[in-house]
Design a protein around this motif. Structure first.
Motif, mmCIF file in Angstrom:
data_model
loop_
_atom_site.group_PDB
_atom_site.id
_atom_site.type_symbol
_atom_site.label_atom_id
_atom_site.label_comp_id
_atom_site.label_asym_id
_atom_site.label_seq_id
_atom_site.Cartn_x
_atom_site.Cartn_y
_atom_site.Cartn_z
ATOM 1 N N ARG A 1 17.139 7.343 60.528
ATOM 2 C CA ARG A 1 17.776 6.271 61.293
ATOM 3 C C ARG A 1 17.842 4.992 60.447
ATOM 4 N NH1 ARG A 1 17.393 7.883 66.765
ATOM 5 N NH2 ARG A 1 15.702 9.392 67.160
ATOM 6 N N GLY A 2 18.759 4.108 60.823
ATOM 7 C CA GLY A 2 18.730 2.742 60.320
ATOM 8 C C GLY A 2 19.336 2.498 58.958
ATOM 9 N N LEU A 3 19.994 3.490 58.355
ATOM 10 C CA LEU A 3 20.598 3.240 57.047
ATOM 11 C C LEU A 3 21.917 2.486 57.200
ATOM 12 C CD1 LEU A 3 18.521 5.461 56.067
ATOM 13 C CD2 LEU A 3 20.158 5.845 54.241
ATOM 14 N N PRO A 4 22.245 1.623 56.241
ATOM 15 C CA PRO A 4 23.496 0.863 56.333
ATOM 16 C C PRO A 4 24.704 1.752 56.053
ATOM 17 C CG PRO A 4 22.415 0.439 54.238
ATOM 18 C CD PRO A 4 21.463 1.282 55.040
ATOM 19 N N GLY B 1 18.639 1.319 50.391
ATOM 20 C CA GLY B 1 18.283 1.852 51.698
ATOM 21 C C GLY B 1 17.912 3.322 51.632
ATOM 22 N N ALA C 1 14.193 4.863 52.543
ATOM 23 C CA ALA C 1 14.038 5.924 53.547
ATOM 24 C C ALA C 1 13.399 7.171 52.945
ATOM 25 C CB ALA C 1 15.405 6.276 54.139
ATOM 26 N N PRO D 1 24.658 8.042 57.253
ATOM 27 C CA PRO D 1 24.694 7.929 58.726
ATOM 28 C C PRO D 1 25.944 8.535 59.346
ATOM 29 C CG PRO D 1 25.074 5.781 57.685
ATOM 30 C CD PRO D 1 24.650 6.717 56.596
ATOM 31 N N ARG E 1 15.545 13.211 63.620
ATOM 32 C CA ARG E 1 15.810 11.882 63.072
ATOM 33 C C ARG E 1 14.506 11.085 62.971
ATOM 34 N NH1 ARG E 1 20.913 8.650 64.443
ATOM 35 N NH2 ARG E 1 20.584 8.316 62.209
ATOM 36 N N ASP E 2 13.392 11.751 63.259
ATOM 37 C CA ASP E 2 12.105 11.065 63.293
ATOM 38 C C ASP E 2 11.247 11.426 62.085
ATOM 39 O OD1 ASP E 2 12.798 9.881 65.603
ATOM 40 O OD2 ASP E 2 11.589 11.160 66.917
#
Length: 648
Positions: free
Chosen positions: A441-444, A454, A458, A607, A629-630
């Motif tokens: 999660r959370g990548l640009p 990023g 990760a 993403p 995704r965790d």
């Protein structure tokens, strides 16, 4: 076929010869499909997942067919593996009295004529090359094959090899004084007499189009052609169905003309002077571009007049040396051959400058030390279809990655194989338990400046959880170098001692040997490590892919094909770009699980895999892994613990 049932059974011929062989239903089914295509002289496209055993599945029916078979591979590494290991194993198991030959491109064989020319006074680039030359000369006196791979004392990429091997352009053919003992001709003769001939894709297409390397003589008598690693064929075929001229060819012409003049026209001073002028003009053309590695459309050359001016100067110098060579051609076969080469190069450059073919795209490719003019067909389907339908024989195309979600239409359309039957078998591995697909999660957005940072941020906790043992694969060399620098900084800052390897620090073979031996290394690579790499066991437990491998939209060939499809009212993205990306991604993902005991995580950072509607189509084409995704679930996977899976 009952015979195949017995051969592939637990107590059959293969089990009696091959250690740890076990009957695999998919392998038998593929062998039966291949056998049927061979007997019916049909075209067959076969996708077989990792662990199916596709090599034996096509070798057994091929060796039992009783006809002449050509097997073409994507790499010389697989070519050697087939010839040295797989075919002898199957032949012994079947007790099949078949003869086998391997045929490589002529640049792999020492040329007696050019070796003599080099020894007689060729100026070599370095003193080290002069030492290598003496080793090659000694080896040439004792070798039976003349294959340069048999001489480990001289690096495969040593510059001296271009002085002692022939090319299609500078081979003297039957007029050569060494023709009777020519290693290339001996290899071709063995191939003509053999039942099974192993070649590679570049050699196959170079010959089919250029009638150069001996395959053209093999094809008329051939009953079956099998392409392994067939996913590489569209790119290879496009290369050879088009036309290309490089500054390297012109520099080699200048070098050969100079060497011929030194031996056969010592009294004719204008010729070596013209050769030096041609050499300079070719190098000057390369210097008009500042890029180190790039593919550029013709439109990109209009930004300055430097390229056009340099090309005109090159044409002028080529014309001048051609006239001089023709005036001296009667003095030696080598001089006459140089004149013929100059003629051909003049015609090719003229055709490229005119750009008269509306069905081809003109572009240039810039390498570190050379520049190449290319004219590539917008479609190879019609041309290749003619090769397949013009003769009565079986054509087998096989790879682990040819379909998109089981649909072969992209591949068959691109290759002109609408008539081909298709079949696919998934990998027999238990991906649900052996592997995990992680989309963090959370990548640009991948197009932002800080995207690679990023990706590394990760990936770091996953690399720590896996204990190294990772491939970190990038879709561009620039991102690869940036990613490597970021990882090196982070490893130092955190005191991690995982060995960090980078593509280019050694040959691919050397790096893989180090990676396996170290056991906890992190290897950072790009396209070279996306396919054809087999690391089994715990040494590779994590594959990180930075982004979905869509080809750069500004690539000149891709851009022209997209434009053509869109003008025809088609959806180029869904029909062409997405299927290509899926097939490439499947190759990268295929590095992870190579054995039924392997375990690992496939981490796809992009993403768009989750946010775009086409992401579902991509995931559906990957092996059926559990998804998450965790990060906690990934960490638990490596520790052997279990956690309640989150909604992917």
């Amino acid at each position: 076929m009952p015979e195949l049932d017995n051969i592939f059974s637990d107590g059959g011929a293969l089990a009696q010869t091959v250690k740890d062989f076990r009957a695999r239903p998919f392998q038998l089914e593929m062998a039966q499909a291949v056998s049927g295509a061979i007997r019916g002289n049909r075209a067959l496209i076969v996708e077989a997942g990792t662990g199916t055993g596709k090599t034996f599945a096509y070798l057994v029916p091929a060796l039992l067919s009783g006809g002449k078979v050509i097997i073409s591979t994507g790499t010389k590494t697989l070519q050697d593996q087939l010839f040295d290991r797989d075919i002898p194993t199957v032949r012994a198991a079947l007790k099949a009295p078949v003869s086998v030959a391997m045929l490589k491109g002529r640049a792999n064989y020492i040329c007696h004529y050019h070796l003599a020319q080099a020894l007689a006074g060729g100026r070599l680039p370095t003193r080290e090359d002069a030492v290598y030359l003496q080793r090659i000369a000694s080896h040439a006196r004792i070798t039976r094959s003349g294959d340069k791979s048999d001489l480990a004392d001289v690096p495969e990429n040593a510059a001296v090899w271009s002085y002692v091997t022939s090319t299609r352009e500078n081979c003297l053919g039957s007029s050569c004084e060494h023709f009777d003992k020519c290693f290339v001709m001996q290899a071709r003769k063995q191939a003509l007499e053999a039942d099974v001939v192993v070649v590679n894709h570049h050699l196959f297409f170079a010959d089919v189009i250029l009638r150069d390397e001996g395959v053209a003589e093999l094809l008329p008598a051939c009953n079956t052609v099998i392409f392994d690693e067939a996913h590489q064929l569209p790119e290879t075929a496009s290369l050879f169905f088009g036309e290309r001229v490089s500054t390297s060819q012109l520099i080699e012409l200048a070098r050969d003309a100079r060497m011929e003049a030194a031996v056969h026209a010592k009294d004719f001073a204008p010729l070596p002077a013209a050769a030096l002028a041609l050499d300079k003009a070719a190098r000057d053309l390369r210097l008009t571009r500042q890029e180190d590695s790039a593919r550029l459309p013709v439109s990109a050359l209009r930004d300055t007049g430097a390229f056009d001016e340099a090309l005109l100067e090159l044409v002028k110098k080529l014309n001048e040396i051609n006239k001089l060579l023709k005036s001296q051609a009667e003095r030696a076969e080598g001089l006459e051959k140089c004149a013929q080469r100059a003629d051909v190069l003049q015609q090719q450059i003229a055709r490229w400058r005119e750009g008269a073919d509306p069905n081809a795209v003109r572009w240039i490719e810039v390498f570190s030390h050379s520049l190449q003019l290319n004219a590539t067909p917008l479609s190879i389907a019609e041309i290749f279809n003619k090769q397949v339908t013009d003769s009565v024989r079986a054509w087998i195309f096989t790879s682990a990655t040819l379909s998109v979600g089981g649909d072969f239409s992209h591949y068959s359309d691109e290759m002109g194989l609408a008539i081909a039957q298709t079949a696919n078998w998934d990998s027999p591995f238990d991906f649900q338990h052996q592997a995990l697909l992680y989309a963090p999660r959370g990548l640009p957005d991948p197009n932002t400046r800080d995207y690679t940072r990023g990706v590394i941020e990760a990936a770091l906790p996953v690399i720590e959880a896996s204990g190294g043992r990772a491939f970190v694969l990038f879709t561009s060399l620039r991102a690869m170098r940036e990613g490597h620098e970021l990882l090196a900084d982070e490893f130092r800052a955190r005191g991690w001692e995982f060995p960090l390897l980078l593509q280019g620090e050694g040959s691919r073979t050397e790096l893989l040997e180090r990676f396996r031996r170290l056991g906890n290394a992190v290897l950072v690579g790009s396209q070279s490590f996306w396919e054809g790499v087999d690391v089994r066991g715990e040494a590779l437990s994590l594959v990180v892919i930075d982004r979905l491998p869509f080809a750069a939209p500004d690539d000149p060939v891709l851009a022209a094909r997209i434009d053509k499809m869109n003008r025809e009212g088609r959806n180029a993205f869904m029909e062409y770009q997405l299927p290509q990306a899926v097939i490439t991604l499947k190759q990268g993902a295929g590095r992870l699980i190579r054995d039924e005991t392997d375990r690992g995580v496939l981490m796809i950072c992009d993403p768009r895999l989750v946010t775009k509607s086409y992401g579902k189509r991509i995931v559906a084409s990957l092996p059926p892994m559990k998804r998450t995704r965790d990060l906690a679930e990934v960490t638990a996977f490596f520790s052997g613990a279990t956690v309640e899976p989150a909604n992917p």
